[in-house]
Design a protein around this motif. Structure first.
Motif, mmCIF file in Angstrom:
data_model
loop_
_atom_site.group_PDB
_atom_site.id
_atom_site.type_symbol
_atom_site.label_atom_id
_atom_site.label_comp_id
_atom_site.label_asym_id
_atom_site.label_seq_id
_atom_site.Cartn_x
_atom_site.Cartn_y
_atom_site.Cartn_z
ATOM 1 N N UNK A 8 36.358 -77.430 -73.017
ATOM 2 C CA UNK A 8 35.292 -76.933 -73.882
ATOM 3 C C UNK A 8 34.866 -75.537 -73.416
ATOM 4 N N UNK A 9 34.778 -74.613 -74.356
ATOM 5 C CA UNK A 9 34.235 -73.301 -74.073
ATOM 6 C C UNK A 9 32.813 -73.206 -74.606
ATOM 7 N N UNK A 10 31.973 -72.445 -73.930
ATOM 8 C CA UNK A 10 30.602 -72.219 -74.380
ATOM 9 C C UNK A 10 30.385 -70.737 -74.639
ATOM 10 N N UNK A 11 29.655 -70.438 -75.704
ATOM 11 C CA UNK A 11 29.316 -69.062 -76.061
ATOM 12 C C UNK A 11 27.824 -68.868 -75.845
ATOM 13 N N UNK A 12 27.456 -68.035 -74.875
ATOM 14 C CA UNK A 12 26.045 -67.763 -74.607
ATOM 15 C C UNK A 12 25.609 -66.404 -75.133
ATOM 16 N N UNK A 13 26.512 -65.713 -75.818
ATOM 17 C CA UNK A 13 26.218 -64.425 -76.434
ATOM 18 C C UNK A 13 26.730 -64.462 -77.864
ATOM 19 N N UNK A 14 26.066 -63.792 -78.777
ATOM 20 C CA UNK A 14 26.515 -63.782 -80.164
ATOM 21 C C UNK A 14 27.899 -63.172 -80.311
ATOM 22 N N UNK A 48 34.566 -75.530 -78.985
ATOM 23 C CA UNK A 48 33.891 -74.291 -78.603
ATOM 24 C C UNK A 48 32.478 -74.372 -79.151
ATOM 25 N N UNK A 49 31.495 -74.181 -78.255
ATOM 26 C CA UNK A 49 30.098 -74.445 -78.594
ATOM 27 C C UNK A 49 29.293 -73.158 -78.529
ATOM 28 N N UNK A 50 28.620 -72.814 -79.620
ATOM 29 C CA UNK A 50 27.712 -71.676 -79.676
ATOM 30 C C UNK A 50 26.274 -72.175 -79.592
ATOM 31 N N UNK A 85 26.222 -68.405 -85.435
ATOM 32 C CA UNK A 85 27.354 -67.974 -84.622
ATOM 33 C C UNK A 85 28.530 -68.935 -84.783
ATOM 34 N N UNK A 86 28.250 -70.222 -84.883
ATOM 35 C CA UNK A 86 29.325 -71.187 -85.111
ATOM 36 C C UNK A 86 30.019 -70.905 -86.444
ATOM 37 N N UNK A 87 29.241 -70.543 -87.464
ATOM 38 C CA UNK A 87 29.852 -70.208 -88.762
ATOM 39 C C UNK A 87 30.740 -68.973 -88.635
ATOM 40 N N UNK A 88 30.308 -67.998 -87.834
ATOM 41 C CA UNK A 88 31.113 -66.786 -87.636
ATOM 42 C C UNK A 88 32.448 -67.136 -86.985
ATOM 43 N N UNK A 89 32.431 -68.049 -86.025
ATOM 44 C CA UNK A 89 33.683 -68.471 -85.389
ATOM 45 C C UNK A 89 34.571 -69.231 -86.375
ATOM 46 N N UNK A 149 37.344 -77.832 -82.427
ATOM 47 C CA UNK A 149 36.053 -78.158 -83.014
ATOM 48 C C UNK A 149 35.073 -77.033 -82.688
ATOM 49 N N UNK A 150 34.533 -76.397 -83.713
ATOM 50 C CA UNK A 150 33.612 -75.270 -83.549
ATOM 51 C C UNK A 150 32.227 -75.719 -83.995
ATOM 52 N N UNK A 151 31.288 -75.733 -83.070
ATOM 53 C CA UNK A 151 29.965 -76.271 -83.377
ATOM 54 C C UNK A 151 28.903 -75.491 -82.610
ATOM 55 N N UNK A 152 27.652 -75.897 -82.756
ATOM 56 C CA UNK A 152 26.555 -75.239 -82.051
ATOM 57 C C UNK A 152 25.604 -76.282 -81.484
ATOM 58 N N UNK A 153 25.083 -75.999 -80.289
ATOM 59 C CA UNK A 153 24.071 -76.830 -79.636
ATOM 60 C C UNK A 153 23.061 -75.873 -79.008
ATOM 61 N N UNK A 154 21.768 -76.000 -79.305
ATOM 62 C CA UNK A 154 20.777 -75.111 -78.682
ATOM 63 C C UNK A 154 20.814 -75.227 -77.167
ATOM 64 N N UNK A 155 20.417 -74.161 -76.489
ATOM 65 C CA UNK A 155 20.397 -74.164 -75.032
ATOM 66 C C UNK A 155 19.461 -75.248 -74.514
ATOM 67 N N UNK A 156 19.892 -75.928 -73.460
ATOM 68 C CA UNK A 156 19.135 -77.031 -72.884
ATOM 69 C C UNK A 156 18.006 -76.501 -72.014
ATOM 70 N N UNK A 157 16.854 -77.167 -72.087
ATOM 71 C CA UNK A 157 15.710 -76.780 -71.259
ATOM 72 C C UNK A 157 14.917 -78.029 -70.909
ATOM 73 N N UNK A 158 14.407 -78.124 -69.691
ATOM 74 C CA UNK A 158 13.634 -79.312 -69.319
ATOM 75 C C UNK A 158 12.294 -79.358 -70.032
#
Length: 299
Positions: A136-142, A164-166, A171-175, A185-194
């Motif tokens: 799995x790759x993660x995208x932390x920049x647009x 690959x997760x944006x 951003x997922x739509x752009x990919x 599988x190209x998808x998006x998940x918001x950044x995790x925070x406690x």
């Protein structure tokens, strides 16, 4: 499962390290989780992961360490993978020693899932990850913030991964538009925070709060320009920007040019940020059933 996160340098304080430490800690409640740092540049991580998360380093760059490879020729030789990633121009550019060790790790690891957290590592995972692993790759920049040459490198790598997760749906739509024929599988998940450790905002504040590294890719200049339009209609609102970085001076000049010195404040760095977040309206977070998943709480 055993899950391995790949970080370029786990001892920094950027958003990628923070988001990875948060997610690793959450997953460690049910899985065997480790963070594999390509480099070690400090005695300890400034963003310490949860106790159940193991951390290992491939190349120790502390000069005083007995593991320091400074005299090894392969460490002084420049790396060649994903040459358009900005890590090649940073304070710790890739060396061939680190690339050899990372390739060996990916060949030999017993991890069920390997997650790469930046373009350089995504390209490595595509090249050396094994098909019996979930890669799995993660995208932390647009996507649009990457130069064209890096986007080309990433597109080739992403098409070889399982997912690959944006951090945003846009951003997922752009990919997907760029990789419409890829099986990834190209998808998006918001950044995790406690979960925050303070009471959420009452929603009555007229203060907008944001935090992050003051670097060009974060585009705080665009936020300042947008807030000038807000102030023109709502002069009682203020914007507080928390963080440090090389763009601070340019932002200060832009704030002065727009006459926003009473409305946009550069607050410096704060850790933790919980008390500062609570000073903002955050209506979406107050309404959300699960505040940690709310993008407004993102570090």
């Amino acid at each position: 499962m055993k899950i391995s996160f790949l970080l370029y340098d786990a001892h920094g304080t950027d958003g990628t390290v923070r988001a990875t430490a948060n997610l690793a800690g959450a997953l460690a409640d049910q899985h065997d989780v480790e963070i594999v740092s390509c480099h070690r540049t400090a005695d300890r991580m400034r963003l310490t992961p949860a106790p159940g998360v193991k951390v290992r380093t491939l190349v120790d760059l502390r000069p005083a360490s007995r593991h320091y490879p400074g005299r090894i020729g392969d460490q002084r030789a420049r790396g060649t993978m994903c040459p358009h990633d900005t890590v090649h121009h940073g304070p710790t550019p890739p060396g061939t020693l680190g690339e050899e060790r990372l390739a060996r790790f990916l060949r030999d690891t017993d991890a069920d899932v390997v997650i790469a957290t930046r373009p350089y590592l995504t390209c490595f995972l595509a090249e050396y990850g094994r098909p019996d692993q979930l890669r799995i790759g993660q995208e932390h920049t647009g996507r649009d913030l990457h130069p064209a040459a890096l986007r080309d490198d990433l597109d080739r790598a992403v098409s070889l991964l399982d997912a690959y997760v944006s951090v945003s749906a846009a951003d997922a739509r752009a990919h997907r538009r760029a990789l419409h024929s890829a099986r990834t599988r190209l998808t998006s998940i918001p950044a995790c925070s406690p979960a925050p450790r303070t009471e959420p905002s009452s929603g009555q504040s007229r203060t907008v709060v944001t935090a992050g590294r003051l670097t060009a890719p974060e585009r705080y200049d665009r936020l300042v320009d947008a807030f000038a339009k807000v102030v023109a209609v709502h002069p009682d609102w203020t914007l507080r920007i928390y963080g440090r970085g090389p763009e601070r001076g340019r932002l200060r000049r832009r704030i002065d040019e727009l006459g926003l010195h009473d409305h946009v404040l550069l607050m410096g760095a704060r850790t933790p940020m919980d008390l500062e977040w609570a000073k903002a309206p955050s209506p979406s977070c107050r309404a959300a059933p699960d505040p940690p998943a709310c993008p407004s709480w993102r570090p």
